[in-house]
Design a protein around this motif. Structure first.
Motif, PDB file in Angstrom:
ATOM      1  N   THR A   3      13.141  11.871 -52.696  1.00 32.34           N
ATOM      2  CA  THR A   3      13.260  11.627 -51.252  1.00 32.34           C
ATOM      3  C   THR A   3      14.666  11.826 -50.714  1.00 32.34           C
ATOM      4  OG1 THR A   3      12.807  10.043 -49.469  1.00 32.34           O
ATOM      5  CG2 THR A   3      13.637   9.122 -51.523  1.00 32.34           C
ATOM      6  N   PRO A   4      14.734  12.322 -49.464  1.00 31.21           N
ATOM      7  CA  PRO A   4      16.022  12.320 -48.783  1.00 31.21           C
ATOM      8  C   PRO A   4      16.384  10.913 -48.323  1.00 31.21           C
ATOM      9  CG  PRO A   4      14.348  13.393 -47.398  1.00 31.21           C
ATOM     10  CD  PRO A   4      13.663  12.868 -48.625  1.00 31.21           C
ATOM     11  N   GLU A   5      17.569  10.817 -47.761  1.00 34.45           N
ATOM     12  CA  GLU A   5      18.044   9.572 -47.161  1.00 34.45           C
ATOM     13  C   GLU A   5      18.246   9.856 -45.682  1.00 34.45           C
ATOM     14  OE1 GLU A   5      21.371   7.185 -49.034  1.00 34.45           O
ATOM     15  OE2 GLU A   5      22.506   8.311 -47.535  1.00 34.45           O
ATOM     16  N   ASN A  22      19.801   8.106 -42.362  1.00 33.39           N
ATOM     17  CA  ASN A  22      20.584   6.995 -41.813  1.00 33.39           C
ATOM     18  C   ASN A  22      20.701   5.828 -42.794  1.00 33.39           C
ATOM     19  OD1 ASN A  22      21.011   8.264 -39.199  1.00 33.39           O
ATOM     20  ND2 ASN A  22      18.808   7.995 -38.938  1.00 33.39           N
ATOM     21  N   GLY A  23      20.996   6.181 -44.029  1.00 37.26           N
ATOM     22  CA  GLY A  23      21.263   5.156 -45.038  1.00 37.26           C
ATOM     23  C   GLY A  23      20.036   4.446 -45.572  1.00 37.26           C
ATOM     24  N   SER A  24      18.856   4.961 -45.276  1.00 30.88           N
ATOM     25  CA  SER A  24      17.640   4.341 -45.813  1.00 30.88           C
ATOM     26  C   SER A  24      16.617   5.438 -46.116  1.00 30.88           C
ATOM     27  CB  SER A  24      17.097   3.322 -44.812  1.00 30.88           C
ATOM     28  OG  SER A  24      16.023   2.605 -45.398  1.00 30.88           O
ATOM     29  N   ILE A  25      15.372   5.031 -46.384  1.00 29.57           N
ATOM     30  CA  ILE A  25      14.381   6.060 -46.697  1.00 29.57           C
ATOM     31  C   ILE A  25      13.716   6.559 -45.414  1.00 29.57           C
ATOM     32  CG2 ILE A  25      13.969   5.239 -49.042  1.00 29.57           C
ATOM     33  CD1 ILE A  25      11.296   4.043 -48.048  1.00 29.57           C
ATOM     34  N   PRO A  26      13.221   7.797 -45.411  1.00 29.99           N
ATOM     35  CA  PRO A  26      12.543   8.317 -44.225  1.00 29.99           C
ATOM     36  C   PRO A  26      11.330   7.469 -43.857  1.00 29.99           C
ATOM     37  CG  PRO A  26      13.015  10.101 -45.766  1.00 29.99           C
ATOM     38  CD  PRO A  26      13.318   8.816 -46.478  1.00 29.99           C
ATOM     39  N   GLY A  27      11.093   7.353 -42.557  1.00 25.79           N
ATOM     40  CA  GLY A  27       9.949   6.588 -42.077  1.00 25.79           C
ATOM     41  C   GLY A  27       8.631   7.081 -42.647  1.00 25.79           C
ATOM     42  N   VAL A  28       8.477   8.398 -42.809  1.00 24.53           N
ATOM     43  CA  VAL A  28       7.197   8.912 -43.318  1.00 24.53           C
ATOM     44  C   VAL A  28       6.903   8.385 -44.718  1.00 24.53           C
ATOM     45  CG1 VAL A  28       7.013  11.013 -41.917  1.00 24.53           C
ATOM     46  CG2 VAL A  28       8.248  11.096 -44.085  1.00 24.53           C
ATOM     47  N   LEU A  29       7.944   8.213 -45.522  1.00 26.13           N
ATOM     48  CA  LEU A  29       7.739   7.714 -46.885  1.00 26.13           C
ATOM     49  C   LEU A  29       7.399   6.223 -46.859  1.00 26.13           C
ATOM     50  CD1 LEU A  29       7.748   8.103 -49.944  1.00 26.13           C
ATOM     51  CD2 LEU A  29      10.219   7.702 -49.919  1.00 26.13           C
ATOM     52  N   LYS A  30       8.158   5.467 -46.074  1.00 30.12           N
ATOM     53  CA  LYS A  30       7.890   4.020 -45.979  1.00 30.12           C
ATOM     54  C   LYS A  30       6.490   3.777 -45.436  1.00 30.12           C
ATOM     55  CE  LYS A  30       9.195  -0.368 -46.068  1.00 30.12           C
ATOM     56  NZ  LYS A  30       8.117  -1.075 -45.383  1.00 30.12           N
ATOM     57  N   ASN A  31       6.114   4.557 -44.429  1.00 29.84           N
ATOM     58  CA  ASN A  31       4.782   4.469 -43.829  1.00 29.84           C
ATOM     59  C   ASN A  31       3.689   4.658 -44.888  1.00 29.84           C
ATOM     60  OD1 ASN A  31       3.047   4.569 -41.314  1.00 29.84           O
ATOM     61  ND2 ASN A  31       2.574   6.569 -42.191  1.00 29.84           N
ATOM     62  N   CYS A  32       3.894   5.661 -45.729  1.00 29.94           N
ATOM     63  CA  CYS A  32       2.934   5.976 -46.787  1.00 29.94           C
ATOM     64  C   CYS A  32       2.880   4.840 -47.824  1.00 29.94           C
ATOM     65  CB  CYS A  32       3.377   7.299 -47.409  1.00 29.94           C
ATOM     66  SG  CYS A  32       2.532   7.733 -48.894  1.00 29.94           S
ATOM     67  N   LEU A  33       4.036   4.307 -48.185  1.00 35.51           N
ATOM     68  CA  LEU A  33       4.072   3.220 -49.170  1.00 35.51           C
ATOM     69  C   LEU A  33       3.419   1.953 -48.611  1.00 35.51           C
ATOM     70  CD1 LEU A  33       7.637   3.789 -50.658  1.00 35.51           C
ATOM     71  CD2 LEU A  33       5.433   4.387 -51.704  1.00 35.51           C
ATOM     72  N   ASP A  34       3.527   1.748 -47.305  1.00 37.99           N
ATOM     73  CA  ASP A  34       2.858   0.590 -46.692  1.00 37.99           C
ATOM     74  C   ASP A  34       1.333   0.726 -46.830  1.00 37.99           C
ATOM     75  OD1 ASP A  34       5.272  -0.591 -46.066  1.00 37.99           O
ATOM     76  OD2 ASP A  34       5.338   0.212 -44.033  1.00 37.99           O
ATOM     77  N   TRP A  35       0.810   1.915 -46.593  1.00 36.52           N
ATOM     78  CA  TRP A  35      -0.633   2.145 -46.807  1.00 36.52           C
ATOM     79  C   TRP A  35      -0.998   1.897 -48.268  1.00 36.52           C
ATOM     80  CZ3 TRP A  35      -4.168   2.165 -43.263  1.00 36.52           C
ATOM     81  CH2 TRP A  35      -3.956   2.735 -42.005  1.00 36.52           C
ATOM     82  N   LEU A  36      -0.170   2.392 -49.195  1.00 35.57           N
ATOM     83  CA  LEU A  36      -0.487   2.251 -50.623  1.00 35.57           C
ATOM     84  C   LEU A  36      -0.403   0.800 -51.092  1.00 35.57           C
ATOM     85  CD1 LEU A  36       1.320   5.336 -52.261  1.00 35.57           C
ATOM     86  CD2 LEU A  36      -1.127   5.056 -51.812  1.00 35.57           C
ATOM     87  N   SER A  37       0.343  -0.024 -50.367  1.00 34.20           N
ATOM     88  CA  SER A  37       0.535  -1.417 -50.805  1.00 34.20           C
ATOM     89  C   SER A  37      -0.715  -2.268 -50.594  1.00 34.20           C
ATOM     90  CB  SER A  37       1.716  -2.041 -50.063  1.00 34.20           C
ATOM     91  OG  SER A  37       1.380  -2.301 -48.706  1.00 34.20           O
ATOM     92  N   ILE A  43      22.592  16.408 -48.304  1.00 33.34           N
ATOM     93  CA  ILE A  43      23.692  17.348 -48.063  1.00 33.34           C
ATOM     94  C   ILE A  43      25.027  16.618 -48.039  1.00 33.34           C
ATOM     95  CG2 ILE A  43      22.232  18.994 -46.836  1.00 33.34           C
ATOM     96  CD1 ILE A  43      23.319  17.934 -44.220  1.00 33.34           C
ATOM     97  N   GLY A  44      24.982  15.295 -48.035  1.00 33.72           N
ATOM     98  CA  GLY A  44      26.211  14.502 -47.959  1.00 33.72           C
ATOM     99  C   GLY A  44      26.747  14.119 -49.323  1.00 33.72           C
ATOM    100  N   ARG A  45      27.742  13.251 -49.276  1.00 38.52           N
ATOM    101  CA  ARG A  45      28.522  12.848 -50.441  1.00 38.52           C
ATOM    102  C   ARG A  45      27.779  11.856 -51.330  1.00 38.52           C
ATOM    103  NH1 ARG A  45      32.664   9.056 -49.534  1.00 38.52           N
ATOM    104  NH2 ARG A  45      32.064   9.188 -47.353  1.00 38.52           N
ATOM    105  N   LEU A  46      26.894  11.048 -50.728  1.00 43.33           N
ATOM    106  CA  LEU A  46      26.298   9.937 -51.477  1.00 43.33           C
ATOM    107  C   LEU A  46      24.978  10.293 -52.157  1.00 43.33           C
ATOM    108  CD1 LEU A  46      27.152   6.982 -49.085  1.00 43.33           C
ATOM    109  CD2 LEU A  46      28.305   7.659 -51.187  1.00 43.33           C
ATOM    110  N   THR A  64      21.843  10.348 -51.530  1.00 45.64           N
ATOM    111  CA  THR A  64      20.705   9.411 -51.339  1.00 45.64           C
ATOM    112  C   THR A  64      20.876   8.053 -52.040  1.00 45.64           C
ATOM    113  OG1 THR A  64      19.199  10.052 -53.183  1.00 45.64           O
ATOM    114  CG2 THR A  64      19.088  11.390 -51.195  1.00 45.64           C
ATOM    115  N   ALA A  65      22.115   7.718 -52.407  1.00 46.97           N
ATOM    116  CA  ALA A  65      22.350   6.442 -53.123  1.00 46.97           C
ATOM    117  C   ALA A  65      21.846   5.235 -52.321  1.00 46.97           C
ATOM    118  CB  ALA A  65      23.833   6.286 -53.436  1.00 46.97           C
ATOM    119  N   ARG A  66      22.123   5.232 -51.030  1.00 47.39           N
ATOM    120  CA  ARG A  66      21.700   4.073 -50.228  1.00 47.39           C
ATOM    121  C   ARG A  66      20.191   4.063 -50.039  1.00 47.39           C
ATOM    122  NH1 ARG A  66      26.625   5.229 -46.363  1.00 47.39           N
ATOM    123  NH2 ARG A  66      28.123   3.738 -47.191  1.00 47.39           N
ATOM    124  N   GLY A  67      19.616   5.229 -49.826  1.00 47.13           N
ATOM    125  CA  GLY A  67      18.168   5.322 -49.653  1.00 47.13           C
ATOM    126  C   GLY A  67      17.433   4.848 -50.893  1.00 47.13           C
TER     127      GLY A  67
END
Ligand SMILES: Cc1cc2nc3c(=O)[nH]c(=O)nc-3n(C[C@H](O)[C@H](O)[C@H](O)COP(=O)(O)O)c2cc1C
Length: 192
Positions: free
Chosen positions: A78-80, A82-97, A117-120, A122-125
């Protein structure tokens, strides 16, 4: 390891030219002997989560739950955003939960990879993604972390991953995912 391991691959980006789709494609080829990674194509069809629809899930959600249930483990690339995971991924994980207490994610091992493309890289994500699995008690492979910084510089014109260190790390991570899956395999019922 004698078991055949099937791993469900989920990419947290819908973008056609996604770096993380390419990273997942690399992982498919780096899977150790006995492990198969199947990349999901269902994410674009997953609707926005609405608790009113719980119990009346659409086909895409039901199918994804079935596919995850049939797999031994998950690999998420997954990409990161704004310092977190994309909404589409979180949305999908909520359905799976769900359904509550009967999630197909229950105790299912998960491994994480990501590039940005940045320095981190996806560490924060990824850190955010880890705690999403506390609820389903899914063991998230502790490492090695696969955080590809300046990711766009590490693929050739054909979209192949060229970074030797990342290739090595993904291989080790998948071996560790296989170990976690062995440890977490449900105990067979006694025959006597
Ligand atoms: C809304 C948005 C937020 C982003 N936030 C981050 C960020 O927090 N950290 C980062 O390293 N890159 C960030 N990026 C840049 C992504 O690393 C870059 O778009 C990357 O290519 C996305 O992954 P993909 O190629 O798999 O779609 C952001 C991009 C978008 C569109």
């Amino acid at each position: 390891v004698t078991h055949d391991l099937s791993v469900y691959g989920l990419v947290g980006s819908l973008r056609r030219e996604s770096i993380n789709k390419r990273l997942m494609a690399a992982a498919v080829n780096l899977a150790p002997p006995g492990m198969r990674v199947d990349v999901s194509t269902l994410l674009p069809e997953i609707p926005l989560f609405n608790e009113d629809l719980v119990g009346r899930e659409c086909d895409a959600v039901l199918q994804m739950r079935e596919e995850v249930a049939a797999a031994d483990a998950l690999l998420i690339a997954t990409p990161e955003y704004n310092g977190s995971i994309p909404g589409v991924l979180k949305n999908c994980l909520d359905w799976l939960s769900l359904p509550l207490g009967q999630s197909v994610m229950f105790e299912k091992p998960v491994a994480l990879i990501g590039g940005s493309i940045g320095r981190l890289g996806t560490a924060r994500g990824q850190l955010d993604l880890r705690h999403t699995f506390i609820f389903s008690r899914s063991p998230v492979v502790a490492g090695p972390e696969v955080l590809l910084s300046y990711a766009h510089e590490h693929f050739d014109a054909d979209g192949q991953l060229t970074d030797a260190r990342t290739i090595e790390l993904i291989g080790t991570l998948l071996q560790n995912l296989a170990r976690y899956t062995e440890i977490n395999r449900p105990i067979p019922a006694p025959t006597v």
